[in-house]
Design a protein around this motif. Structure first.
Motif: not given
Length: 58
Positions: A6, A9, A44
Motif C-alpha cells: 500500500e 502505491k 498497482e
C-alpha cells in the motif's frame, strides 16, 4: 495486501502529483487529483504485472 504494498502505491501517487507540479506549477486541484489517481493505479498495475511474471517463472 500488506502495508508495504500500500505504501508503494501511495508513493506512486505522490510522485505523480510532484511531477505534475514540476510541469505546471499552477495546476488545478483536479489535475493534481487526476495525477494522484493515475500514479496510484499505475503503481498497482506494475505490482500486479511483476507478481504475474514471478508466478510464470516458478
Amino acid at each position: 495486501m500488506g502495508f508495504l504494498e500500500e505504501a508503494e502505491k501511495i508513493a506512486g501517487a505522490v510522485v505523480a502529483v510532484e511531477g505534475v507540479k514540476k510541469l505546471d506549477p499552477n495546476a488545478s486541484i483536479l489535475t493534481e487529483g487526476a495525477a494522484a489517481v493515475a500514479g496510484y493505479k499505475g503503481a498497482e498495475a506494475i505490482e500486479e504485472h511483476l507478481e504475474k511474471k514471478d508466478e510464470n517463472n516458478q
